[in-house]
Design a protein around this motif. Structure first.
Motif, short mmCIF file in Angstrom:
data_model
loop_
_atom_site.label_atom_id
_atom_site.label_comp_id
_atom_site.label_asym_id
_atom_site.label_seq_id
_atom_site.Cartn_x
_atom_site.Cartn_y
_atom_site.Cartn_z
N LEU A 254 30.99 47.36 45.70
CA LEU A 254 32.00 48.21 45.08
C LEU A 254 33.38 47.56 45.20
CD1 LEU A 254 30.79 51.67 46.42
CD2 LEU A 254 30.57 50.81 44.07
N GLY A 255 34.30 48.00 44.37
CA GLY A 255 35.66 47.47 44.43
C GLY A 255 35.74 46.05 43.92
N THR A 256 36.72 45.31 44.46
CA THR A 256 36.98 43.95 43.99
C THR A 256 36.35 42.88 44.87
OG1 THR A 256 39.04 43.85 45.28
CG2 THR A 256 39.20 44.66 43.02
N ALA A 257 35.73 43.27 45.96
CA ALA A 257 35.19 42.31 46.91
C ALA A 257 34.11 41.44 46.28
CB ALA A 257 34.61 43.04 48.12
N ALA A 258 33.98 40.21 46.76
CA ALA A 258 32.89 39.34 46.32
C ALA A 258 31.56 40.01 46.60
CB ALA A 258 32.98 38.00 47.03
N ASN A 259 30.58 39.74 45.76
CA ASN A 259 29.27 40.34 45.92
C ASN A 259 28.51 39.66 47.06
OD1 ASN A 259 29.29 42.13 43.46
ND2 ASN A 259 29.71 40.15 42.52
N GLU A 260 27.47 40.31 47.53
CA GLU A 260 26.63 39.70 48.55
C GLU A 260 26.14 38.35 48.03
OE1 GLU A 260 22.92 40.89 51.49
OE2 GLU A 260 23.05 41.81 49.51
N GLY A 261 26.24 37.35 48.85
CA GLY A 261 25.91 36.00 48.42
C GLY A 261 27.13 35.20 48.02
N GLY A 262 28.29 35.89 47.92
CA GLY A 262 29.55 35.20 47.69
C GLY A 262 30.05 35.13 46.27
N LYS A 263 29.27 35.61 45.29
CA LYS A 263 29.70 35.53 43.90
C LYS A 263 30.83 36.52 43.63
CE LYS A 263 28.76 33.45 39.96
NZ LYS A 263 28.83 31.97 39.84
N ALA A 264 31.93 36.00 43.09
CA ALA A 264 33.12 36.84 42.87
C ALA A 264 33.03 37.60 41.56
CB ALA A 264 34.37 35.96 42.85
N LYS A 265 33.83 38.63 41.45
CA LYS A 265 34.03 39.33 40.18
C LYS A 265 35.18 38.66 39.43
CE LYS A 265 32.55 43.73 42.21
NZ LYS A 265 32.56 43.42 43.65
N TRP A 266 35.26 38.92 38.14
CA TRP A 266 36.39 38.41 37.38
C TRP A 266 37.68 39.05 37.89
CZ3 TRP A 266 32.45 39.57 33.27
CH2 TRP A 266 31.84 38.41 32.82
N SER A 267 38.79 38.37 37.68
CA SER A 267 40.10 38.89 38.10
C SER A 267 40.37 40.24 37.45
CB SER A 267 41.20 37.90 37.70
OG SER A 267 41.02 36.66 38.32
N PHE A 268 40.99 41.14 38.22
CA PHE A 268 41.36 42.47 37.75
C PHE A 268 40.13 43.28 37.29
CE2 PHE A 268 45.35 40.18 37.53
CZ PHE A 268 46.23 41.09 38.09
N HIS A 269 38.97 43.00 37.88
CA HIS A 269 37.76 43.78 37.65
C HIS A 269 37.35 44.42 38.98
CE1 HIS A 269 37.62 41.56 33.89
NE2 HIS A 269 36.56 42.25 33.50
N SER A 270 37.06 45.70 38.93
CA SER A 270 36.68 46.43 40.13
C SER A 270 35.51 47.37 39.81
CB SER A 270 37.87 47.25 40.64
OG SER A 270 37.52 48.02 41.77
N VAL A 271 34.46 47.33 40.61
CA VAL A 271 33.32 48.23 40.40
C VAL A 271 33.68 49.60 40.97
CG1 VAL A 271 30.90 48.69 40.93
CG2 VAL A 271 31.64 46.36 40.41
N LYS A 272 33.84 50.55 40.10
CA LYS A 272 34.21 51.90 40.53
C LYS A 272 32.98 52.78 40.75
CE LYS A 272 37.65 55.48 39.66
NZ LYS A 272 38.79 55.88 38.80
#
Length: 304
Positions: A254-272
């Motif tokens: 959730l949120g902007t944190a990198a996913n498990e395994g280290g894969k990041a989200k795109w900038s200014f993207h947050s899982v709500k």
């Protein structure tokens, strides 16, 4: 501030003239801002009237609360993103320039449309418009001036296809549909710079009520797009991401944190919203259904 009585102005006519002048200046300058909620549809929108921003056929009953002054952008959901993006830009120009501001909601390939518009055109000069569209969905100029980009508060994305879908890769959708070409994972991810949102936040809502026939989709999915796309995961290709209850797959965080395994989200993207209960699929069903229901609720509560 204390109110001023009519008697005061009668006794001080010079003040009355000044007050009237200030009012007229404010009126002429469009000082009163209006907020709008723009809904950008995804794939398959055959019955909607292009340019008719009051037509909510794609979504559900138009009477349903879905944000202040809601407008349905209505692109055809069939053509290439680049061929129909002008309809999105027309709507953004209409309602999100001058003193007016917008909340944006997008579904599925609508994620590609708003991302494409912001990345490629969000830094361009836009004529300020009067929020009164003609039959083609184009508004007239308000005062002849321009601004850079659009006034957008934030973007809610339901079942976002910004990262494409493996169903397009394997031809599960009609090959005669030009949009399918854009929805291939490698194509969608290279269509524009997903990190360039003009500092507008994309709040991602990911559903996970998948079925057996969506087995080609990696990790958790909503029958049409996998979490790597609906969760705004960065990179050139899709990967498997799941809910925390799945021990054999990295978690979509959730949120902007990198996913498990280290894969990041795109900038200014947050899982709500992440569908941990696996209860919501991809489809509106003409009733604001599926994961769109969560975005609709958020827009109704916060887009005001």
């Amino acid at each position: 501030m204390r109110s001023v009585s009519l008697a005061f102005f009668r006794q001080n006519p010079a003040h009355a003239v000044k007050a009237l002048a200030v009012f007229l200046v404010l009126l002429a300058g469009g000082a009163y801002a209006t907020n709008y909620s723009l809904w950008i549809n995804g794939r398959n929108n055959p019955n909607a009237q292009a340019g008719n921003h009051a037509d909510f056929t794609y979504w559900g009953p138009a009477s349903t609360a879905a944000g202040v002054n809601k407008k349905s952008v209505n692109w055809d959901g069939f053509s290439r993103v680049s061929d129909q993006n002008y309809r999105v830009r027309d709507a953004l120009d209409c309602y999100c320039t001058g003193n007016n501001w917008c909340y944006i909601a997008a579904h599925s390939a609508g994620n590609l449309q708003i991302g494409y518009a912001l990345s490629l055109y969000g830094g361009s000069a836009r004529s300020k418009k009067n929020a009164t569209p003609n039959a083609s969905g184009v508004c007239g100029n308000s005062d002849g001036t321009t601004q850079t980009g659009w006034n957008i508060k934030w973007v809610d994305v339901a079942a976002g296809a910004g990262g494409g879908s493996e169903l397009a890769n394997v031809g599960s959708w009609a090959v005669s549909d030009p949009l399918t070409s854009d929805l291939k994972t490698a194509t969608a991810r290279a269509l524009y710079d997903h990190n360039q949102t003009r500092s507008k936040w994309f709040y991602m809502y990911a559903g996970s009520k998948g079925t057996l026939y969506s087995a080609v989709l990696p990790g958790q999915d909503d029958e049409a797009v996998a979490y790597h796309s609906s969760g705004g995961v960065s990179g050139s290709g899709g990967a498997g991401f799941c809910n925390p209850s799945d021990w054999f797959c990295n978690d979509l965080t959730l949120g902007t944190a990198a996913n498990e395994g280290g894969k990041a989200k795109w900038s200014f993207h947050s899982v709500k919203f992440r569908d941990d209960g696996e209860a919501l699929n991809h489809y509106t069903n003409g009733a604001w259904g599926g994961v769109v229901s969560k975005v609709r609720a958020d827009m109704a509560a916060n887009a005001n």
